[in-house]
Scaffold this motif. Structure first.
Motif, PDB file in Angstrom:
ATOM      1  N   TYR A 163      -2.158   2.184   3.624  1.00 21.22           N
ATOM      2  CA  TYR A 163      -2.056   2.553   2.212  1.00 21.22           C
ATOM      3  C   TYR A 163      -1.397   3.932   2.097  1.00 21.22           C
ATOM      4  N   LEU A 164      -1.824   4.860   2.948  1.00 22.30           N
ATOM      5  CA  LEU A 164      -1.224   6.194   2.972  1.00 22.30           C
ATOM      6  C   LEU A 164       0.221   6.136   3.473  1.00 22.30           C
ATOM      7  N   LEU A 165       0.464   5.282   4.475  1.00 22.21           N
ATOM      8  CA  LEU A 165       1.810   5.159   5.027  1.00 22.21           C
ATOM      9  C   LEU A 165       2.790   4.590   3.998  1.00 22.21           C
ATOM     10  N   SER A 166       2.353   3.612   3.215  1.00 22.38           N
ATOM     11  CA  SER A 166       3.233   3.069   2.170  1.00 22.38           C
ATOM     12  C   SER A 166       3.487   4.121   1.087  1.00 22.38           C
ATOM     13  N   SER A 167       2.494   4.976   0.818  1.00 20.51           N
ATOM     14  CA  SER A 167       2.686   6.060  -0.149  1.00 20.51           C
ATOM     15  C   SER A 167       3.697   7.074   0.379  1.00 20.51           C
ATOM     16  N   LEU A 168       3.632   7.362   1.691  1.00 16.31           N
ATOM     17  CA  LEU A 168       4.615   8.265   2.302  1.00 16.31           C
ATOM     18  C   LEU A 168       6.016   7.661   2.199  1.00 16.31           C
ATOM     19  N   SER A 169       6.139   6.355   2.425  1.00 18.06           N
ATOM     20  CA  SER A 169       7.444   5.692   2.333  1.00 18.06           C
ATOM     21  C   SER A 169       7.996   5.768   0.910  1.00 18.06           C
ATOM     22  N   PHE A 170       7.109   5.614  -0.079  1.00 14.42           N
ATOM     23  CA  PHE A 170       7.543   5.735  -1.478  1.00 14.42           C
ATOM     24  C   PHE A 170       8.040   7.150  -1.764  1.00 14.42           C
ATOM     25  N   ILE A 171       7.308   8.148  -1.287  1.00 11.53           N
ATOM     26  CA  ILE A 171       7.708   9.548  -1.491  1.00 11.53           C
ATOM     27  C   ILE A 171       9.050   9.811  -0.813  1.00 11.53           C
ATOM     28  N   ASP A 172       9.217   9.340   0.432  1.00  7.25           N
ATOM     29  CA  ASP A 172      10.471   9.538   1.154  1.00  7.25           C
ATOM     30  C   ASP A 172      11.647   8.885   0.429  1.00  7.25           C
ATOM     31  N   LEU A 173      11.411   7.671  -0.079  1.00  3.87           N
ATOM     32  CA  LEU A 173      12.462   6.952  -0.799  1.00  3.87           C
ATOM     33  C   LEU A 173      12.895   7.728  -2.044  1.00  3.87           C
ATOM     34  N   CYS A 174      11.932   8.187  -2.830  1.00  2.00           N
ATOM     35  CA  CYS A 174      12.234   8.949  -4.052  1.00  2.00           C
ATOM     36  C   CYS A 174      12.853  10.303  -3.721  1.00  2.00           C
ATOM     37  N   HIS A 175      12.285  10.956  -2.714  1.00  2.00           N
ATOM     38  CA  HIS A 175      12.744  12.272  -2.268  1.00  2.00           C
ATOM     39  C   HIS A 175      14.217  12.225  -1.887  1.00  2.00           C
ATOM     40  N   SER A 176      14.589  11.208  -1.084  1.00  2.00           N
ATOM     41  CA  SER A 176      15.977  11.064  -0.651  1.00  2.00           C
ATOM     42  C   SER A 176      16.886  10.682  -1.809  1.00  2.00           C
ATOM     43  N   THR A 177      16.408   9.834  -2.712  1.00  2.00           N
ATOM     44  CA  THR A 177      17.217   9.351  -3.827  1.00  2.00           C
ATOM     45  C   THR A 177      17.521  10.451  -4.836  1.00  2.00           C
ATOM     46  N   VAL A 178      16.633  11.410  -4.962  1.00  2.00           N
ATOM     47  CA  VAL A 178      16.872  12.545  -5.865  1.00  2.00           C
ATOM     48  C   VAL A 178      18.067  13.378  -5.392  1.00  2.00           C
ATOM     49  N   ILE A 179      18.277  13.453  -4.066  1.00  2.00           N
ATOM     50  CA  ILE A 179      19.292  14.346  -3.486  1.00  2.00           C
ATOM     51  C   ILE A 179      20.566  13.618  -3.061  1.00  2.00           C
ATOM     52  N   ILE A 229       7.242  -0.474   2.673  1.00  2.00           N
ATOM     53  CA  ILE A 229       6.403  -0.704   1.486  1.00  2.00           C
ATOM     54  C   ILE A 229       6.166  -2.206   1.283  1.00  2.00           C
ATOM     55  N   THR A 230       7.243  -2.985   1.400  1.00  2.00           N
ATOM     56  CA  THR A 230       7.136  -4.439   1.202  1.00  2.00           C
ATOM     57  C   THR A 230       6.265  -5.081   2.271  1.00  2.00           C
ATOM     58  N   LEU A 231       6.495  -4.703   3.527  1.00  2.00           N
ATOM     59  CA  LEU A 231       5.733  -5.291   4.631  1.00  2.00           C
ATOM     60  C   LEU A 231       4.243  -5.019   4.483  1.00  2.00           C
ATOM     61  N   ILE A 232       3.888  -3.796   4.133  1.00  3.22           N
ATOM     62  CA  ILE A 232       2.476  -3.438   3.979  1.00  3.22           C
ATOM     63  C   ILE A 232       1.864  -4.164   2.783  1.00  3.22           C
ATOM     64  N   SER A 233       2.623  -4.305   1.703  1.00  2.42           N
ATOM     65  CA  SER A 233       2.070  -4.939   0.494  1.00  2.42           C
ATOM     66  C   SER A 233       1.835  -6.433   0.675  1.00  2.42           C
ATOM     67  N   ILE A 234       2.653  -7.119   1.512  1.00  5.85           N
ATOM     68  CA  ILE A 234       2.514  -8.582   1.641  1.00  5.85           C
ATOM     69  C   ILE A 234       1.727  -9.004   2.873  1.00  5.85           C
ATOM     70  N   THR A 235       1.345  -8.046   3.731  1.00  7.76           N
ATOM     71  CA  THR A 235       0.600  -8.382   4.948  1.00  7.76           C
ATOM     72  C   THR A 235      -0.851  -7.987   4.768  1.00  7.76           C
ATOM     73  N   SER A 236      -1.726  -8.961   4.702  1.00 11.46           N
ATOM     74  CA  SER A 236      -3.129  -8.698   4.342  1.00 11.46           C
ATOM     75  C   SER A 236      -3.845  -7.820   5.361  1.00 11.46           C
ATOM     76  N   HIS A 237      -3.575  -7.996   6.666  1.00 13.68           N
ATOM     77  CA  HIS A 237      -4.319  -7.194   7.646  1.00 13.68           C
ATOM     78  C   HIS A 237      -3.828  -5.746   7.717  1.00 13.68           C
ATOM     79  N   LEU A 238      -2.771  -5.421   6.959  1.00  9.13           N
ATOM     80  CA  LEU A 238      -2.321  -4.020   6.864  1.00  9.13           C
ATOM     81  C   LEU A 238      -2.872  -3.332   5.614  1.00  9.13           C
ATOM     82  N   HIS A 239      -3.756  -4.018   4.887  1.00 10.85           N
ATOM     83  CA  HIS A 239      -4.349  -3.423   3.683  1.00 10.85           C
ATOM     84  C   HIS A 239      -5.553  -2.557   4.075  1.00 10.85           C
ATOM     85  N   THR A 240      -5.253  -1.482   4.771  1.00 14.38           N
ATOM     86  CA  THR A 240      -6.259  -0.523   5.240  1.00 14.38           C
ATOM     87  C   THR A 240      -5.859   0.868   4.788  1.00 14.38           C
TER      88      THR A 240
END
Length: 311
Positions: free
Chosen positions: A61-77, A46-57
């Protein structure tokens, strides 16, 4: 979540992954290391995608959203499961159990549809590259991600709403390591036919529809890859697709094993093992698979590390 008016049970006890005391500490250390890798990997992505301008595609964007979901998903359990390894009694209150179930369902359903959205994105990029910026515009990406979370919220609300109507009277020992649908239904003192129908119907929709979308996308992708004249280009494309399909197969296969089997056939001991894949292992593997197989992510990571070394 408020406790159901018809439920006499105020707390549940988890049986956990194993009843053998000698395995508790080794399992604690193993799952703790997996959780640390999951948090570092997904937060790093998430951090790498947010601070790297050429990854703002759209793809990232979808991959960082998947990482956020995975992080929350794992943290719930996982944190609750880790505490249970060193607790004398693995207790969770009724309200905490319903809350854990609700948030788990939000993120598990969201992950199903996010993987489908990512497969569609790759289909557009490979099969219609000239129209990619038009089809996968910034607005479309926002709508896709918003739709994914809406699916999660609606599905979790329906599932949990029906679960709050279930009557728990005496038995409060959950044969699992977290509050999941089928283990909770096994404890019910009331009829669960409607709940089981809801579980099968919604699980079929949330597993089969994304699976068909992903399969269709990759069929067209593979057909396009076969037209690539360069042997090296073709092998690289197949290598990337195979790793993505392996991650998707792990996730949907284990989820289907847990939720699409009839209750008369399913075994909760086998279900616990399959649950480990989609609740703990897949959130760890996704950032590794989508980063180590991606030259843009590796280049951005290398550049960031080099910049840090010169500071």
């Amino acid at each position: 979540m408020d406790r159901g008016n018809n439920s006499e049970v105020s707390k549940f006890i988890f049986e956990g992954l194993t009843q053998r005391p000698e395995l508790q500490i080794p399992l604690l250390l193993r799952f703790l290391s997996i959780y640390v890798v999951t948090v570092v990997g997904n937060l790093g992505m998430i951090t790498l995608i947010s601070i790297t301008s050429h990854l703002h595609t759209p793809m990232y964007y979808l991959l960082s959203s998947l990482s956020f979901i995975d992080l929350c998903h794992s943290t719930v359990i996982t944190p609750k499961m880790l505490v249970n390894f060193v607790s004398e009694k693995n207790i969770i209150s009724y309200n905490e159990c319903m809350t854990q179930l609700y948030f788990f369902l939000i993120f598990i359903i969201a992950e199903c549809h996010m993987l489908a959205a990512m497969a569609y994105d790759r289909y557009v990029a490979i099969c219609s590259p000239l129209l990619y910026n038009v089809i996968m515009s910034h607005q479309v990406c926002i709508w896709l991600v918003g739709g994914v979370y809406m699916m999660g919220l609606v599905g979790a609300t329906v599932y949990t709403g029906f679960m709050l109507r279930v009557f728990f009277c005496k038995d409060n020992v959950i044969n699992h390591y977290f509050c999941d649908l089928n283990p909770l239904l096994e404890l019910s003192c009331s009829r669960t036919y409607i709940n089981e129908v809801v579980v099968v119907c919604l699980s079929t929709f949330n597993i089969c529809i994304p699976t068909l979308t992903i399969a269709s996308s990759y069929i067209f992708i593979i057909a396009s890859i076969l037209h690539i004249r360069s042997t090296e280009g073709r092998s690289k494309a197949f290598s990337t697709c195979s790793s993505h399909m392996a991650a998707v197969g792990f996730f949907f296969g284990s989820a289907a094993f847990m939720y699409l089997q009839p209750s008369s056939v399913s075994s909760m001991e086998q279900g616990k093992v399959s649950s480990v894949f989609y609740t703990i292992l897949v959130p760890m593997l996704n950032p590794l698979i989508y980063s180590l197989r991606n030259k843009d992510v590796k280049a951005a990571m290398k550049k960031l590390l080099e910049r840090r070394m010169f500071w």
